[in-house]
Design a protein around this motif. Structure first.
Motif, PDB file in Angstrom:
ATOM      1  N   PHE A   7      15.318  44.839 -42.111  1.00  0.00           N
ATOM      2  CA  PHE A   7      16.085  45.556 -43.170  1.00  0.00           C
ATOM      3  C   PHE A   7      16.296  44.673 -44.551  1.00  0.00           C
ATOM      4  O   PHE A   7      16.266  45.176 -45.432  1.00  0.00           O
ATOM      5  CB  PHE A   7      17.662  45.505 -42.509  1.00  0.00           C
ATOM      6  N   GLU A  11      15.895  46.896 -47.505  1.00  0.00           N
ATOM      7  CA  GLU A  11      17.052  47.055 -48.354  1.00  0.00           C
ATOM      8  C   GLU A  11      16.600  47.559 -49.867  1.00  0.00           C
ATOM      9  O   GLU A  11      17.289  48.463 -50.584  1.00  0.00           O
ATOM     10  CB  GLU A  11      18.241  46.064 -48.142  1.00  0.00           C
ATOM     11  N   PRO A  20      18.869  57.680 -49.268  1.00  0.00           N
ATOM     12  CA  PRO A  20      18.630  56.448 -48.564  1.00  0.00           C
ATOM     13  C   PRO A  20      19.381  56.368 -47.219  1.00  0.00           C
ATOM     14  O   PRO A  20      19.320  55.783 -46.195  1.00  0.00           O
ATOM     15  CB  PRO A  20      19.230  55.308 -49.404  1.00  0.00           C
ATOM     16  N   ILE A  21      20.660  56.999 -47.293  1.00  0.00           N
ATOM     17  CA  ILE A  21      21.635  56.919 -45.966  1.00  0.00           C
ATOM     18  C   ILE A  21      20.815  57.456 -44.635  1.00  0.00           C
ATOM     19  O   ILE A  21      21.226  56.857 -43.634  1.00  0.00           O
ATOM     20  CB  ILE A  21      22.798  57.911 -45.981  1.00  0.00           C
ATOM     21  N   VAL A  24      19.648  54.220 -42.759  1.00  0.00           N
ATOM     22  CA  VAL A  24      20.374  53.016 -42.437  1.00  0.00           C
ATOM     23  C   VAL A  24      20.937  53.020 -41.135  1.00  0.00           C
ATOM     24  O   VAL A  24      21.479  52.054 -40.630  1.00  0.00           O
ATOM     25  CB  VAL A  24      21.545  52.693 -43.518  1.00  0.00           C
ATOM     26  N   GLY A  25      21.089  54.194 -40.461  1.00  0.00           N
ATOM     27  CA  GLY A  25      21.762  54.024 -39.205  1.00  0.00           C
ATOM     28  C   GLY A  25      23.248  53.948 -39.185  1.00  0.00           C
ATOM     29  O   GLY A  25      23.842  54.379 -40.277  1.00  0.00           O
ATOM     30  N   GLY A  26      23.663  53.087 -38.194  1.00  0.00           N
ATOM     31  CA  GLY A  26      25.174  52.748 -38.264  1.00  0.00           C
ATOM     32  C   GLY A  26      26.045  54.041 -38.140  1.00  0.00           C
ATOM     33  O   GLY A  26      27.263  54.028 -38.422  1.00  0.00           O
ATOM     34  N   VAL A  98      16.394  52.911 -36.789  1.00  0.00           N
ATOM     35  CA  VAL A  98      17.464  53.026 -37.678  1.00  0.00           C
ATOM     36  C   VAL A  98      18.672  52.360 -37.221  1.00  0.00           C
ATOM     37  O   VAL A  98      19.365  52.017 -37.850  1.00  0.00           O
ATOM     38  CB  VAL A  98      18.092  54.391 -37.900  1.00  0.00           C
ATOM     39  N   ASP A  99      18.479  52.050 -35.550  1.00  0.00           N
ATOM     40  CA  ASP A  99      19.659  51.240 -35.114  1.00  0.00           C
ATOM     41  C   ASP A  99      19.770  49.759 -35.748  1.00  0.00           C
ATOM     42  O   ASP A  99      20.866  49.375 -36.117  1.00  0.00           O
ATOM     43  CB  ASP A  99      19.818  51.318 -33.709  1.00  0.00           C
TER      44      ASP A  99
END
Ligand code: SF4
Lengths: 640, 270
Positions: A7, A11, A20-21, A24-26, A98-99
């Motif tokens: 990351f 980033e 870009p979202i 990023v996972g989350g 992505v995690d």
């Protein structure tokens, strides 16, 4: 490869790419597990963009099933768009999950779920970005075992060079068994290296390891035989079937994306399998027998799924949802439970009968009404007998009129073009049907304000179906028929104005046909296309027919075969098909007999309501039909 | 789509209480766009079983209004929204429930029952913290001096309607190079991780403290950077990371005051 997060390097690239979202996972309900605490680690991929891949049920279910085990870790990865791919290459950032943004190459297993063959070039793009050798033969113990799953894995031969293994059928139990084998092999100190691990997997008879099979060809290009090149490796690999779906109520904790995706809903699969026997439908053939979730499990899953996700849409999915033995009670029970809650319920069913309209009415009690689609699939009664889609013209018109009378002003009718034995007239009948529908609708409602949309898909013959021997229509014929159909629809101006017409041109279907029924030689075409920049082939703006035909000419013709040879050629009964050693449970003799019935326009009933017609699946796989009714009802939810 | 029936006889219950929330977009979730956030909040409301009020009409929407959302890719410690409830609720209970129902990284940090008045009117300025990796503080200080001394700093913005020129200098009330990353005042010291060095970014890393008035069209941090480039030749070698530290009322001494203070005191302002 180190498992450290990439990351920090990714980033700074993200502000430079679109959306870009998605990288990023989350997401809500995503799992972050400690790398070192896991004995076995999976990277799971859906080989398309996040917006398509994230909602995929298969990946979400396996992600949850695996992460529920204490010593197992699963993370997800998706195809990256060309803008990010270019930056990743420039900055040496590998394919990541992505995690936790770990490099895919650091995992023990890399599982890729193929709903369609059009994802193959994205597999190559991901492997290459991951710095995993494209050729399975070039990988060593440090690389993940690359495993294909999903419907396309029922003939993984075109990607045989690039994968280490394939799993046919339901994944829930299969991933756990594979995990156990990998865990034991690692605990033993990795005896025999990668080869031994693959051998242990192959010995289960449920994991196909292409490298353990040799394919011999006849001088005319056809396959002579496919045989194991190792002792202990089975002659045929069998599909997996998960029985008693009530024991597997996944997803329990649905992943809720921040990014916008194609389906933002809680989806529950109300049954698996379908025995309606539509001869073009690979999904219906390879997922037999029918296994229902009970009405109470469905109710519990929906209740929990909404609570855990906050979705305001629920989809009751399956291959033909209106066929669930208690669908009436399921729909009315859920409609009662969520009345006034601003939760919308949908039942994607294309069954052509009035009952389907009744169910849609029931689900729209909440005020939200979804569109209605009916799928007669073929324009003439004759062609519908060929494909075993038992819908009479009368039924269709009656059903659509019921929908108009029930308040729908627009319905969608789905058909296919390029079906075996199809003539121009079969396709032109679609126009006549659409005209009749509008006429009858106007008469019944007294309104001119009703419409229908005719939507046409190109037929692609698929492995493990009665049409696996059929010749695929060439794109010129398909395009010509589609043009004639358009003229025919508009030949009556008044009626034509009320009819919308949607179709795709025939070219992508030909490539899908090549990848569906191809053998190992087709791998060279996929590689060539990927080298020439082919990515995201399921997206019309990225698909290039020219790139595929050029690559096919270059890679296939020196071997004496061609794009046309794979797609347009009708096979005979005795030909060894590339997937004959992969057992979907269907008897090849039964499939051939059904193909012959098709040509003589003989229909086949559904074994749920008539006696077993011996397709071979139940005795072969030691499975049985699991359907209700249970007689139970959904009780109102207790208000907190 | 099918025919839309007349609205079912199902009147939505009215709003009996409004609660104003402050939320943060942190870490990797700073890439959340405003639309993404709005969807996530609506789901969180359902998931937390908040007694939200809905708009009337064929497809009812939860009563949530947003004030001045930060651009995608920009982290924020101070975003505001107001939710309309059909049953009254304790503000902190709402804060906790929503925070638990949102993914970590989108954090609800404050909630106050509205005492009336317009929240939007109290959102007059933003305070930003910009991290400029690869830029030395001295170098930045020189550029800032030139920028602040300039009468204007025209920058281009491309919009769907074409290009337009904005003045990036006019709305800037304060522009200072920060010596110590932790000397940012109350807001930032209470924020976990904000001052942590960024891995992967080249050292040194200058930090800029900005106070910018909200004008129409609003001037974004990247446009102020463009202004620094055009009038003072500042070229950061790596992407700049921006965080909105506070939003609120512009005080006489040039600072940013809590826009929820009036609600907290129960005195509607303006
Ligand atoms: S074996 Fe018989 S019962 Fe089982 S799916 Fe085939 S036809 Fe149906």
């Amino acid at each position: 490869m180190s498992a450290a997060s990439v990351f920090p390097r990714l980033e700074p690239l993200l502000p430079r790419v679109s959306k870009p979202i998605q990288y990023v996972g989350g997401e809500l309900n995503a799992v972050a597990k400690d790398w070192d605490s896991a004995a076995v680690r999976w990277a799971l991929m859906y080989p398309d963009a996040y917006e398509v891949g994230q909602p995929n049920q298969g990946v979400q279910i396996l992600y949850e099933v695996l992460n529920e085990r204490d010593d197992v870790l699963a993370e997800r990865t998706y195809a990256v768009w060309p803008d990010l791919e270019a930056l990743m290459r420039e900055h040496g950032v590998p394919q990541f999950t992505v995690d936790a943004h770990r490099p895919v190459a650091a995992f023990d297993l890399f599982g890729v779920s193929f709903a369609t063959e059009m994802g193959y070039t994205n597999l190559l793009a991901a492997l290459d970005l991951a710095q995993i050798p494209l050729d399975a033969a070039a990988r060593d113990e440090s690389h993940p075992v690359v495993i294909a799953g999903g419907h396309a894995a029922f003939n993984p031969e075109p990607i045989a060079d690039f994968i280490d293994a394939a799993v046919l059928g339901d994944g829930e139990e299969a991933v756990l068994e594979i995990t156990d084998i990998v865990r034991a092999w690692k605990a033993d100190g990795r005896p025999g290296g990668r080869d031994e691990l693959l051998l242990r997997l192959a010995r289960t008879e449920a994991v196909y390891v292409p490298r353990f099979y040799d394919v011999d060809y006849l001088p005319d290009g056809r396959i002579q035989r496919v045989i194991p090149n190792r002792a202990e490796v089975p002659f045929r690999v069998h599909k997996r079937t998960t029985m008693d779906l009530d024991q597997w109520p996944y997803p329990k904790q649905p992943l809720v994306p921040l990014a916008e995706t194609v389906h933002e809903r809680y989806a529950v699969e109300i049954f698996r399998g379908c025995t309606r026997g539509c001869r073009f439908c690979q999904a219906g053939m390879i997922t037999r027998p029918v296994r229902e979730r009970s009405i109470t499990t469905i109710g519990d899953m929906v209740e929990r799924g909404i609570k855990e996700s906050g979705f305001n849409e629920v989809g009751l999915l399956s291959l033909s949802s209106a066929d669930h033995s208690e669908i009436g009670d399921v729909c009315s029970g859920l409609a009662d439970r969520y009345e006034g809650d601003n939760v919308s319920l949908s039942l994607p069913s294309t069954r052509v009968d009035a009952f389907n309209v009744t169910l849609a009415q029931e689900l729209s009690r909440n005020g939200r009404r979804s569109g209605l689609t009916f799928a007669p699939e073929g324009g003439s009664e004759r062609i519908r007998r060929v494909i075993n889609k038992m819908v009479s013209e009368e039924d269709l018109i009656r059903t659509v009129v019921t929908a108009y009378q029930g308040g729908w002003r627009q319905v969608k009718l789905y058909f296919m073009c390029g079906l075996p034995t199809e003539t121009d007239d079969d396709v032109l009948q679609i126009a006549r049907l659409a005209h009749e529908v509008i006429k009858a609708g106007r008469e019944a409602t007294g309104s001119k304000d009703i419409r229908c949309t005719v939507s046409i898909g190109g037929f692609v013959p698929k492995p493990h179906t009665p049409f696996q021997w059929a010749s695929q229509a060439d794109p010129e014929t398909v395009d010509r028929r589609l043009k004639l159909l358009k003229q025919e629809i508009n030949s009556n101006r008044s009626l034509g104005r009320a009819i919308g017409y949607r179709y795709h041109d025939g070219e992508p279907s030909v490539i899908e046909g090549l990848l569906s029924r191809g053998d190992r030689r087709v791998g060279a075409v996929i590689r060539r296309v990927w080298e020439q920049g082919g990515r995201f082939d399921g997206w019309s703006e990225h698909f290039s027919y020219r790139r595929w035909t050029d690559a096919a000419a270059e890679a296939l013709e020196p071997m004496g075969v061609s794009l046309a040879w794979y797609t347009l050629r009708e096979r005979d009964e005795n030909e060894v098909l590339p997937w004959d050693h992969l057992d979907s449970g269907l008897d090849k003799e039964w499939l051939w007999a059904d193909w012959q019935d098709s040509l003589s326009e003989v229909e086949q009933d559904d074994c749920r309501w008539t006696p077993c017609f011996d397709c071979g699946v139940c005795p072969g796989m030691d499975t049985e039909i699991q359907i209700g009714p249970t007689g139970r009802k959904l009780l109102p939810l207790t208000v907190v | 789509m099918g025919k839309r029936k007349p609205v079912p006889d199902r009147d939505q219950e009215p709003v009996v209480q409004r609660i104003r929330i402050r939320y943060a977009k942190r870490g990797r979730l700073r890439f959340t766009s405003h639309r993404d956030f709005a969807r996530a909040l609506e789901r969180a409301v359902r998931r937390a079983e908040v007694p939200i009020a809905y708009s009337a009409g064929f497809s009812p929407h939860p009563k949530i209004s947003y004030v001045g959302a930060s651009p995608t890719g920009v982290a924020s410690e101070a975003e505001y929204a107001e939710v309309g409830l059909r049953r009254p609720m304790d503000a902190d209970a709402l804060r906790q429930a929503l925070d638990a129902a949102l993914p970590p990284g989108i954090d609800v940090v404050d909630a106050v029952v509205s005492a009336g008045g317009s929240l939007a009117d109290r959102i007059q300025v933003s305070r930003w913290r910009l991290e400029l990796p690869g830029v030395a503080p001295d170098e930045l200080a020189v550029a800032v001096e030139t920028f602040m001394a300039a009468p204007e700093a025209p920058v281009e913005r491309s919009t769907k309607q074409g290009r337009r020129t904005l003045d990036a200098r006019a709305p800037v009330e304060r522009c200072q190079v920060v010596e110590e990353p932790t000397s940012m005042g109350e807001t930032s010291t209470s924020v976990e991780g904000l001052a942590a060095p960024l891995p992967g970014y080249p050292a040194p890393c200058a930090i800029l403290d900005l106070v910018v008035r909200h004008v129409t069209p609003s001037v974004r941090p990247d446009e102020i950077l463009a202004g620094l480039r055009s009038v003072a030749d500042l070229e950061p070698p790596a992407p700049v990371r921006a965080t909105r530290v506070a939003q609120g009322v512009f005080t006489e001494d040039g600072d940013v005051a809590d826009p929820l203070a009036a609600d907290r005191e129960g005195t509607p302002q303006r």
